[in-house]
Design a protein around this motif. Structure first.
Motif, PDB file in Angstrom:
ATOM      1  N   ALA A 179       1.159  54.374 -14.432  1.00  0.00           N
ATOM      2  CA  ALA A 179       1.887  53.944 -15.629  1.00  0.00           C
ATOM      3  C   ALA A 179       0.952  53.854 -16.825  1.00  0.00           C
ATOM      4  N   LEU A 192       5.180  59.420 -12.978  1.00  0.00           N
ATOM      5  CA  LEU A 192       4.656  58.803 -14.200  1.00  0.00           C
ATOM      6  C   LEU A 192       3.370  59.496 -14.645  1.00  0.00           C
ATOM      7  N   VAL A 223       7.358  49.187 -14.801  1.00  0.00           N
ATOM      8  CA  VAL A 223       6.264  50.029 -15.296  1.00  0.00           C
ATOM      9  C   VAL A 223       6.790  51.212 -16.100  1.00  0.00           C
ATOM     10  N   LEU A 224       7.965  51.687 -15.763  1.00  0.00           N
ATOM     11  CA  LEU A 224       8.532  52.838 -16.464  1.00  0.00           C
ATOM     12  C   LEU A 224       8.914  52.485 -17.901  1.00  0.00           C
ATOM     13  N   SER A 274       1.538  55.300 -20.524  1.00  0.00           N
ATOM     14  CA  SER A 274       1.446  54.425 -21.699  1.00  0.00           C
ATOM     15  C   SER A 274       0.559  55.035 -22.775  1.00  0.00           C
TER      16      SER A 274
END
Length: 438
Positions: free
Chosen positions: A295, A31, A347-348, A299
């Motif tokens: 994450a 991530l 979270v992905l 984002s």
């Protein structure tokens, strides 16, 4: 960047992510690498400083302080005689039901779910306790496996749920309201699982062993003497949150102190169990916090590249109804669940999915509970359903047999999702009472 370019960039990022995951890179590092790659290649923003600042912002949120405390509470209770006493304590109370002691698997998972907050731990702990006893009595192996794999998913739903804390941080929603929202759906799942076992037993009486000898009320209470304090502690922790007496972090502190007291009274609290529980809680908390922090980098990259806004606009332009959007997201999460575990799925997908859900006017508290139920499905979805692997290792059966035994419970989780969509009050009723009380 126009909409076509945004979708092209999204495709490239998805391909990079799949390549990273397929190569065995940790989900957290994947991530983080994806976020830095997206910022460095497709924008003029300072990738390094943005990634670091977003990781810091994602990691210091106050709701995250409840995470290690609840995990520690579970680790302390996990090292008591709870699992040993569970079969003896629950068995006499359900012996009269159709399906008899198979219900111990479901209720035992419900209790362990409130202690462990993890699906795989719940499944493994109850299986270790119940499988030898049920085999000795001649219960149907397929139903033993199915009830354990299916009911183990309750570890994600019944509060205090670790995955709900993570969702609350990602979606910026009240963890206390999420906990309360999960109570009725959790009880509904227990009722669905027990109802299915009862119907199966009535249709297949020859596959259910005879009843154990009945016990008096006093004998039942005596057998449950070590189980009742744990149930009382869990009720106290959730009750203080529901009553507005304590925040989740304060309630978790009470839970840790209560768990230590119960362990001391039970004679299982010593330096070894204390240090082991603390180290285990620290490792799990650090792992989850690292995933959440990384994450944050992804984002911020998605926001800079306008990906969530473009997808939300696309959904709005398609005039997709909320029910159709939920159907698409359900299929999407089930596919992700074939390859990733629950918190990684959460979270992905959150950076892209949450803006789409908000644009469709779906309540984020309700959506959090819905998402947990769908992620529960992923725990019993091949090829990488974690509960399937747990049951495979504990029974020695191949993955196809375990999957076949778990299939009816996957169907019950689908029924649960439909019921939540048709009757959203199952989720929102208790949080609304909580809001009125405050």
């Amino acid at each position: 960047m126009d909409q076509f370019a945004v979708f092209l960039v999204s495709g490239v990022l998805l391909a990079v992510l799949l390549a990273l995951l397929a190569s065995g890179v940790w989900i957290a590092l994947s991530l983080l690498a994806l976020g830095i790659f997206g910022l460095a290649v497709f924008s003029d923003a300072p990738a390094g400083s943005l990634a670091i600042s977003s990781m810091w912002d994602a990691s210091w949120g106050w709701p995250m302080t409840a995470l290690p405390l609840f995990i520690w509470m579970g680790e302390i209770l996990f090292r008591t005689r709870l699992s040993e006493d569970m079969f003896k304590g629950l068995g006499p109370w359900v012996n009269w039901l159709p399906g008899r002691l198979l219900h111990v698997n479901i209720l035992g998972c419900g209790i362990m779910a409130a202690v462990a907050g993890s699906s795989a731990v719940t499944c493994a702990t109850v299986a270790r306790m119940s499988l030898p006893e049920l085999r000795k009595r001649g219960y149907d192996e397929q139903m033993m496996i199915g009830t354990l794999a299916g009911s183990g998913t309750l570890g994600l739903m019944i509060p205090p749920s670790i995955i709900m804390i993570v969702y609350g941080v990602l979606a910026q929603q009240s963890v206390a309201r999420l906990f309360i929202a999960g109570v009725l759906p959790g009880l509904m799942l227990v009722a669905l699982f027990m109802g299915y076992v009862a119907i199966w037993a009535l249709l297949n009486p020859a596959r259910v062993p005879p009843r154990d000898p009945s016990l008096t009320l006093m004998h039942k209470l005596w057998n449950s003497r070590r189980l009742l304090p744990v149930v009382a502690l869990i009720t106290l922790v959730i009750g203080t949150i529901y009553g507005g007496i304590a925040t989740p972090t304060e309630a978790a502190t009470v839970g840790v102190i209560g768990a230590m007291l119960l362990a001391a009274l039970g004679g299982t609290l010593n330096w070894k169990t204390f240090s082991d529980s603390l180290m285990s809680a620290m490792k799990i908390s650090c792992m989850i916090s690292f995933i959440v922090a990384c994450a944050g980098a992804l984002s911020i990259a998605a926001a800079f590249l306008n990906i969530p806004q473009a997808l939300a606009g696309k959904v709005e332009a398609m005039n997709m109804s909320p029910f159709m959007l939920l159907l698409v997201l359900t299929l999407f999460f089930i596919v992700l669940g074939c390859f990733l575990e629950g918190i990684s799925i959460l979270v992905l997908s959150s950076a892209v999915v949450l803006p789409m859900v908000q644009a469709a006017g779906i309540d984020l508290i309700w959506f959090g509970v819905y998402m947990v139920v769908v992620i529960e499905m992923a725990q019993i979805t091949p090829p990488l359903g974690f509960n399937l692997f747990v049951m495979q290792s504990m029974t020695g059966r191949d993955i196809l047999q375990v999957t076949r035994a778990s299939a009816p419970f996957f169907g019950l989780l689908v029924v649960a999702v439909v019921l939540l969509a048709m009757f959203p009050g199952i989720v929102t009723y208790l949080p609304s009472l909580m809001s009125e009380a405050s």
